[in-house]
Design an enzyme around this catalytic site. Structure first.
Site, PDB file in Angstrom:
ATOM      1  N   HIS A  54       0.855  -1.185   0.000  1.00  0.00           N
ATOM      2  CA  HIS A  54       0.000   0.000   0.000  1.00  0.00           C
ATOM      3  C   HIS A  54       0.891   1.236   0.000  1.00  0.00           C
ATOM      4  O   HIS A  54       2.035   1.190   0.468  1.00  0.00           O
ATOM      5  CB  HIS A  54      -0.879   0.022   1.245  1.00  0.00           C
ATOM      6  N   GLU A  56       0.943   3.824   1.866  1.00  0.00           N
ATOM      7  CA  GLU A  56       1.421   4.226   3.186  1.00  0.00           C
ATOM      8  C   GLU A  56       2.607   3.382   3.638  1.00  0.00           C
ATOM      9  O   GLU A  56       3.578   3.911   4.181  1.00  0.00           O
ATOM     10  CB  GLU A  56       0.296   4.084   4.233  1.00  0.00           C
ATOM     11  N   CYS A  84      -6.247   2.098   5.854  1.00  0.00           N
ATOM     12  CA  CYS A  84      -6.940   0.870   6.260  1.00  0.00           C
ATOM     13  C   CYS A  84      -6.380   0.411   7.610  1.00  0.00           C
ATOM     14  O   CYS A  84      -5.414   0.995   8.116  1.00  0.00           O
ATOM     15  CB  CYS A  84      -6.736  -0.206   5.192  1.00  0.00           C
ATOM     16  N   CYS A  87      -2.545  -0.267   7.493  1.00  0.00           N
ATOM     17  CA  CYS A  87      -1.728   0.939   7.379  1.00  0.00           C
ATOM     18  C   CYS A  87      -1.815   1.809   8.629  1.00  0.00           C
ATOM     19  O   CYS A  87      -0.806   2.356   9.087  1.00  0.00           O
ATOM     20  CB  CYS A  87      -2.126   1.717   6.137  1.00  0.00           C
TER      21      CYS A  87
END
Length: 153
Positions: A54, A56, A84, A87
């Site tokens: 992801h 992040e 999410c 993260c």
């Protein structure tokens, strides 16, 4: 909000748009320390086959590498979509100073929408959360990207 926060979010939006052009869900993130970008990331799950790739996580990895430490206490992350649970957990684990995000995520948001991992006193760290910076632009990028993929052939 304008000024530096908007400028860093615009950089995150540029990273997100580039990810979208590569076939990734368009999310971008930057980590900033003392007004300087020390980490950048854009979703790369499709390209890497890595479910943790992801934006992040990739931005945190780069920032930690630049600083030579996992402890990012004075840094801020600017990300186009609300993190999410994975993260948000990584932000807490990195002891990040705060997160600024654009669009809320009603399906997986863990910084206040579905969960609030960044401000849970049961965890070992809490960080500030600022929501809604360039939210319309962030949401539009995602909406248009998904709409383009749902068009019947």
């Amino acid at each position: 909000m304008s000024g530096p926060a908007e400028g860093f979010m615009r950089l995150a939006l540029e990273l997100a748009a580039a990810a979208g052009e590569r076939g990734e869900v368009p999310v971008g993130a930057v980590v900033v320390l003392g007004g300087e970008v020390i980490g950048k990331g854009a979703n790369a799950r499709e390209a890497t086959g890595d479910p943790t790739a992801h934006a992040e996580i990739l931005a945190l990895r780069e920032a930690s590498s630049v600083l030579g430490s996992w402890h990012l206490g004075d840094a801020l992350m600017y990300v186009t979509l609300e993190p999410c649970p994975m993260c948000a957990g990584a932000l807490v684990t990195a002891r990040l100073g705060g997160v600024v995000f654009g669009a809320s995520d009603p399906k997986a948001g863990a910084c206040g929408t579905l969960y609030n991992l960044c401000a849970d006193p049961r965890l070992n760290h809490e960080l500030s959360v600022i929501r809604g910076v360039l939210a319309e632009e962030s949401a539009r990028l995602l909406t248009e990207w998904f709409a383009a993929r749902r068009v019947p052939p």
